[in-house]
Design an enzyme around this catalytic site. Sequence first.
Site, short mmCIF file in Angstrom:
data_model
loop_
_atom_site.label_atom_id
_atom_site.label_comp_id
_atom_site.label_asym_id
_atom_site.label_seq_id
_atom_site.Cartn_x
_atom_site.Cartn_y
_atom_site.Cartn_z
N CYS A 119 -7.95 58.00 14.98
CA CYS A 119 -9.09 57.41 14.28
C CYS A 119 -9.79 56.32 15.09
O CYS A 119 -10.61 55.58 14.54
CB CYS A 119 -8.64 56.86 12.94
SG CYS A 119 -7.58 57.96 12.02
N ASN A 146 -6.27 56.40 19.25
CA ASN A 146 -5.49 57.29 18.40
C ASN A 146 -6.41 58.28 17.69
O ASN A 146 -7.55 58.47 18.07
CB ASN A 146 -4.71 56.46 17.37
CG ASN A 146 -5.63 55.73 16.42
OD1 ASN A 146 -6.66 55.19 16.83
ND2 ASN A 146 -5.31 55.73 15.14
N GLU A 158 -8.92 53.40 16.26
CA GLU A 158 -8.75 51.96 16.03
C GLU A 158 -7.55 51.37 16.76
O GLU A 158 -7.43 50.15 16.84
CB GLU A 158 -8.64 51.65 14.52
CG GLU A 158 -7.27 51.85 13.90
CD GLU A 158 -7.02 53.29 13.50
OE1 GLU A 158 -6.01 53.56 12.82
OE2 GLU A 158 -7.82 54.17 13.89
N ILE A 186 -6.12 55.42 0.83
CA ILE A 186 -5.60 54.26 0.11
C ILE A 186 -6.70 53.48 -0.58
O ILE A 186 -6.46 52.84 -1.61
CB ILE A 186 -4.75 53.35 1.02
CG1 ILE A 186 -5.57 52.76 2.17
CG2 ILE A 186 -3.53 54.09 1.53
CD1 ILE A 186 -4.80 51.72 2.98
#
Length: 990
Positions: free
Chosen positions: A597, A595, A599, A790
């Site tokens: 990123c 994807n 992962e 986050i």
Amino acid sequence: MQLSTPTGTHTTPPPVPQPARLSIDASAYTDYKTLRRNGSVVGFEPAKVSIAMTKAFLAVNGGQGAASARVRELVEQLTSQVVSALIRRQPSGGTFHIENIQDQVELALMRSGEHDVARAYVLYREKRNQERAQKRQQNAELNRHALHVTDQGVRVPLDMDHLRDVIEAAAAGLNESLNAEPANGFATAPTNQVDVDLILKETVKNLYDGIPVDEVFKSAILSARAALERDPAYSLVTSRLLLHTIRKEVLGIEVNQGEMATRYADYFAGYIDLGIAAGRLSPELRNFDVARLAAALDHTRDLQFSYLGLQTLYDRYFLHIENRRIELPQAFFMRVAMGLALREDDRETRAIEFYDILSRFDFMSSTPTLFNAGTLHSQLSSCYLTTVPDDLEGIYDAIKENALLAKYAGGLGNDWTQVRALRSHIKGTNGESQGVVPFLKVVNDTAVAVNQGGKRKGAVCTYLETWHLDLEEFLELRKNTGDERRRTHDMNTANWIPDLFMKRVMEAGDWTLFSPSDTPDLHDKVGREFEAAYVGYEQQAANGTLKLFKKMPALTLWRKMLSMLFETGHPWITFKDPCNIRSPQQHVGVVHSSNLCTEITLNTNASEIAVCNLGSVNLVAHLKHHEDGSIELDHDKLQRTISVAMRMLDNVIDINYYAVDKARNANLRHRPVGLGIMGFQDCLHVKRLPYASQEAVEFADRSMEAVCYFAYWASTELAAQRGRYESYAGSLWDRGILPQDSIALLREARGGYVDVDARSTLDWDALRARIKTHGMRNSNSVAIAPTATISNIIGVSACIEPTYQNLYVKSNLSGEFTIVNDYLVRDLKKLGLWDEVMVADLKYFDGSLARIDRVPAELRRLYATAFEVEPHWLVEAAARRQKWIDQSQSLNIYMAGASGKKLDDTYKLAWQRGLKTTYYLRTLGATSAEKSTGRGGELNAVSMAGAAQSNASMHASSASAASLPEPEILGAACTLRPGDAGFDDCEACQ
């Protein structure tokens, strides 16, 4: 507190009544709070009653008398009396006013016969009252001659008393013996250095006559923020000052934190109605028992935020109507929890359960979930993976799907390997193809155009397999030179590398590039099947059957990959075969890409767009301290958190808004989720383990084993309750092969070239037996995403990242924030080394301790920054994690003094250790830029690692790996510092 020593003689007290012995551990009284005079609320701590009484005895009897066993026992008994008296009045919990506590202390001292001590205590209280009255009088005098403010169109004098009270409330509990009134009325030794007077002085200095009252508090925020580098506690002060302004914006009036114990419940129902009426919230939220949820809101959790965390929420997450926020922090968390509990049978119980782990910072859902849960457009998933077909209609359908998926905050990974190469024959027009690159320019511009409603940039990563004939042009897409029509500066790229290529590199063999129009089956083949088919096409090329190809030494192409990775930061290095051979879902398809990123490793095809929902456990919140001083993961708490978190992630699948049917079909059929971690570096600091150590590698192994074990256990529990995912039959789970077992499959397929530690500590046989009985709810459960934003919200280190710098300025869409390593400051304070000189040295040395000799070597090693950690330690720790993970991890590679050999060694090691993917390469040259007052050298700024060099160019495709040139000053592989919009591309995920 310090009591004046009174005169008088001590009389022997009569026997003291013996109440039931009460604990003086604050954790035993979490249901009780103390309301201080300035309106702030702090935890009730009986131990501070004991401290105050002891100091009163000290004032009367001197040090020896107060230290006697008799006095110690008496103080303990009297403390129990005071606590008992308070609790009798409020047996179910509540808030004690500071005056009530002090009244009970007086009564206990008098009843015990300690009249001299009681008198000293009374005199002290009176003295403090007089001091407060005198200060109010002084401020009133100042107000008569001081500034005026404009409040709702009315010009009134600036209320200095009120302003000081607000600042003191923000500093409550952070600096008790210096400026703020002691919590519970009893002084303790300071651990922080918060100067309320300094903040007040700087606030007033920046005001002008007639200033709007709201600007006064903005000035206070800026004044506290300017002191962040002095002490990390100022981050909490600034956050609480910001919280004060947020409360006024949302509630319409000034409200102190103490009042929020009741205000939250009153406000919450109105917030839900207002949000629904304005079209911001889903009408389904009315189906909840709102009063019950409102009663569960804990206002004290508002005080956990750092300034960066709360400002980020305010700027980008809180819902607003015409730019006025309608959410307070706890309402925000409850809104997300409600949005995730919509389909639960017992909605309220589950919502409160979800709210608790979010608001306690034990777990945090990904950014799309936080943005959209409970709203009209509940696009909660983080990642979407697509495969682009080799026809014009399919190509533009894929680009349209990108736009639709990105609209509500989805991050994209596109597989373009099927699209035919440049000069390939087009049967329909009898012409030649222009290849992949022109279409990628359109993808790039689409990502720029669809910017998620202005919240952040759209983000996409394009993957291409290493045998594609357009690969060499693909490698150059991010260059700053050449034809701009064949450049994509706003799009990420990644190499999807089969194991056969890496074997050819290791063995100095040749490599051939093909057009997928001539070799269509290579796209769906992996391992030995891929190798057999590929070798067959090489033979066709050699005998002239296949015309369009290019042959070269594999090392030449590998060097160009590394050269472009160093120069532009792209394409990233990812490995096709480990992603497929170790995939639990290999029975129903192929992983064609990762994807945005790197992962997520899920199957894609013409009818399925892979979807993944992300969230991350705050690992440092799950450490347990033992009496012997040892620190380890609290497995019981970790299991509870993960069980709830996995339920939340599984709920996303059913609640999620799907802009594309192919995404809905795939997600409902396979139900993958991606539970990750953050705060890994914090754990190492708490455990006193340097990142560059074997002990840290072992902790990476053991911590990830526990996270994965409990995640898989939670998924099989969900399967027992809700049923198995649809495509479970035939999966590795179904065959009894767990992720760590699949390493053997990879080793067999490669014929070696896999070196991974295989040790384990938990009862995996019990998990296998349970999965055999109940199956799995989710095809995939674990993936470590970057947590770029986050982790800022909850104030911990991002995912598995090492410390970037111990003091630096983070820039993101909310502005610039000074970041100080709290753990380091704490250690330096203990040694008496935290001062203005240390701050100046950290600035000068870019947040590094390496050349600050007065800092002990042990601390320099413990707090080594990312570029001081040799990259092989990052790879080794990642390899230990990867054996447990059923997907992958976003692994940034930090490299100081990058060279061709170092790049070559690092990425070969990653492949040999069985890693599935890597993420950004972030490089730092052997020399550093000269400090200046020009751009990048401003006060309070730190030069950034990997600053972009627009004129950088390296044409090393024909050089040996060892002869790749050393970068001068800073390499361009990483173009931005942490927090910059480009650095946090993966905010689309997290």
